[in-house]
Design an enzyme around this catalytic site. Structure first.
Site, PDB file in Angstrom:
ATOM      1  N   GLY A 114      -1.955  -6.464   7.314  1.00 15.43           N
ATOM      2  CA  GLY A 114      -1.211  -5.266   6.938  1.00 15.43           C
ATOM      3  C   GLY A 114      -0.755  -4.500   8.171  1.00 15.43           C
ATOM      4  O   GLY A 114      -0.730  -5.057   9.276  1.00 15.43           O
ATOM      5  N   ASP A 139      -1.248  -2.712  -1.158  1.00 15.88           N
ATOM      6  CA  ASP A 139      -0.633  -1.378  -1.258  1.00 15.88           C
ATOM      7  C   ASP A 139       0.896  -1.433  -1.293  1.00 15.88           C
ATOM      8  O   ASP A 139       1.534  -0.455  -1.691  1.00 15.88           O
ATOM      9  CB  ASP A 139      -1.051  -0.513  -0.056  1.00 15.88           C
ATOM     10  CG  ASP A 139      -2.554  -0.357   0.058  1.00 15.88           C
ATOM     11  OD1 ASP A 139      -3.246  -0.545  -0.958  1.00 15.88           O
ATOM     12  OD2 ASP A 139      -3.029  -0.053   1.168  1.00 15.88           O
ATOM     13  N   ARG A 183      -3.782   3.792  -0.535  1.00 15.78           N
ATOM     14  CA  ARG A 183      -3.812   4.718   0.610  1.00 15.78           C
ATOM     15  C   ARG A 183      -2.731   5.795   0.427  1.00 15.78           C
ATOM     16  O   ARG A 183      -2.757   6.506  -0.541  1.00 15.78           O
ATOM     17  CB  ARG A 183      -3.664   3.955   1.926  1.00 15.78           C
ATOM     18  CG  ARG A 183      -4.983   3.390   2.381  1.00 15.78           C
ATOM     19  CD  ARG A 183      -4.928   2.982   3.799  1.00 15.78           C
ATOM     20  NE  ARG A 183      -3.859   2.011   3.998  1.00 15.78           N
ATOM     21  CZ  ARG A 183      -3.479   1.533   5.152  1.00 15.78           C
ATOM     22  NH1 ARG A 183      -4.073   1.932   6.247  1.00 15.78           N
ATOM     23  NH2 ARG A 183      -2.516   0.662   5.247  1.00 15.78           N
ATOM     24  N   GLN A 285      -9.220  -4.401  -7.651  1.00 19.70           N
ATOM     25  CA  GLN A 285      -7.785  -4.608  -7.403  1.00 19.70           C
ATOM     26  C   GLN A 285      -7.537  -5.623  -6.295  1.00 19.70           C
ATOM     27  O   GLN A 285      -6.443  -6.142  -6.150  1.00 19.70           O
ATOM     28  CB  GLN A 285      -7.124  -3.277  -7.009  1.00 19.70           C
ATOM     29  CG  GLN A 285      -7.103  -2.292  -8.149  1.00 19.70           C
ATOM     30  CD  GLN A 285      -6.938  -0.861  -7.660  1.00 19.70           C
ATOM     31  OE1 GLN A 285      -5.839  -0.334  -7.643  1.00 19.70           O
ATOM     32  NE2 GLN A 285      -8.021  -0.221  -7.275  1.00 19.70           N
TER      33      GLN A 285
END
Ligand code: F6P
Length: 359
Positions: A114, A139, A183, A285
């Protein structure tokens, strides 16, 4: 040619599918592939370096997690070292890493991660490492790519949970507040909230007003719908306020984002008098098998990363820009993380469907 693969940051369903596609693509060209375990720890003598062959990636495409393991804390430029007195100092071990890669004859690195891991990849590239990046996060907050793998699976998990909350909320005339990850981006909350028809969706990009949230719940109550489901992104924040935090997981580390669902449930109950319950969907998740969409995207990214190595596209990352996969400089995506845009058609459709954003 000998290439290495690493997976860094929080895991995301689809990592193994990337590894599989990259290993098969690379070995098909006659290249050798090494797997660096646990981010870059394997290159710093703190974990293993393993050969990756068609045999070692057999049957992993549908599995969650990463066979290489991962970490969100072993940054080679600020590597934590515990001192005898229990405190931690951070050391720049990047020269050591570069030297080890040279000794191992690593010609190029495919860094799967990420924003944090891509920033490390960029710095290694600036030090002379031939790097190609593969964006990864549930995300969906990496810019330059329409979507990251792992997001679709996380959204599906959240939809399943919201569907289940509806029936129990209705049976008990309760307000159920569910916190999802993301986030500082609201994509998981927005997409799952609309698809599973939540009543309220709260995301960091749209600061909420508690009075407006309660107004929506009370309006439903007056209309005979005595329950409500609120989906809140962990980074959501009230107008003029800030997001909730949970403290650091280890001493000296940054605070974790979260805790908003519990706070909201208490506030909504105090204001409306309705019975509220909260839950945090959490790491569910990040687990489980990737959806078909995520598997395919992950495999496309793995294949494209190998082609980018073959083409010498150093310092670039693969990205989904329909109809195809492109490459673009890693540096170009680091400054501006991707966020929900307020005129996104999903926001507009959700509003038109009566969903409140608390604004
Ligand atoms: O970035 C992915 C993510 O799952 C975020 O949504 C979440 O805030 C964070 O990682 C949680 O990380 P950890 O693995 O430290 O609990």
């Amino acid at each position: 040619m000998r290439i290495a693969l690493s997976t860094g940051g929080g895991d995301a369903p689809g990592l193994n599918a990337v590894i599989r596609a990259a290993v098969l693509g690379a070995t098909g060209r006659g290249w050798e592939v090494l797997g660096i375990k646990r981010g870059y720890a394997g290159l710093l003598g703190e974990d293993e370096i393993v050969p990756l062959t068609p045999e070692s990636v057999r049957g992993i495409g549908h599995l969650g997690g990463t066979i290489l393991r991962t970490t969100n804390r072993l940054n080679p430029f600020a590597y934590p070292k515990r001192q005898p007195d229990g405190s931690t100092v951070q050391l720049d071990r990047s020269d050591e890493l570069m030297e080890r890669a040279r000794q191992l004859g690593i010609d190029a690195l495919i860094a799967i991660g990420g924003d944090g891991s891509l920033a490390i990849a960029q710095r290694l590239y600036e030090k002379g490492m031939k790097v190609v990046g593969v964006p990864k996060t549930i995300d969906n907050d990496v810019s330059g790519t329409l979507q990251t793998f792992g997001f679709d699976t996380a959204v599906s998990t959240a939809i399943d949970a919201i569907d289940k909350l509806h029936t129990t909320a209705e049976s008990h005339d309760r307000v159920l507040v569910m916190e999802v990850m993301g986030r500082h981006a609201g994509f998981i909350a927005l997409h799952s909230g609309l698809a599973a028809t939540a009543d309220v969706i709260l995301i960091p990009e749209i600061p909420y007003d508690l009075a407006k949230v309660c107004e929506k719940i009370e309006t439903r109550d007056r209309a005979g719908r005595h329950f409500s489901v609120v989906v809140v992104a962990e980074g959501a924040l009230p107008v003029g306020g800030t997001y909730s935090t949970l403290g650091a997981s280890l001493p000296g580390e940054a605070e974790r984002v979260g805790g908003i669902a519990d706070r909201l449930a208490r506030e909504i109950q105090a204001r409306t008098g309705k019975e509220c319950r909260s839950l945090v969907l959490g790491h569910l998740q990040r687990g489980g098998s990737p959806t078909g969409y995520d598997r395919l995207l992950a495999m496309r990214f793995g294949g494209a990363a190998v082609r980018a190595v073959a083409a010498g596209r150093w310092g670039e990352m693969v990205a989904l820009q329909p109809p195809g996969i492109v490459t673009l400089p890693i540096k170009s995506v680091l400054d501006e993380p991707r966020r929900v845009s307020l005129d996104d058609d999903i926001v507009v459709t959700a509003r038109a469907n009566g969903i409140s954003f608390g604004d």
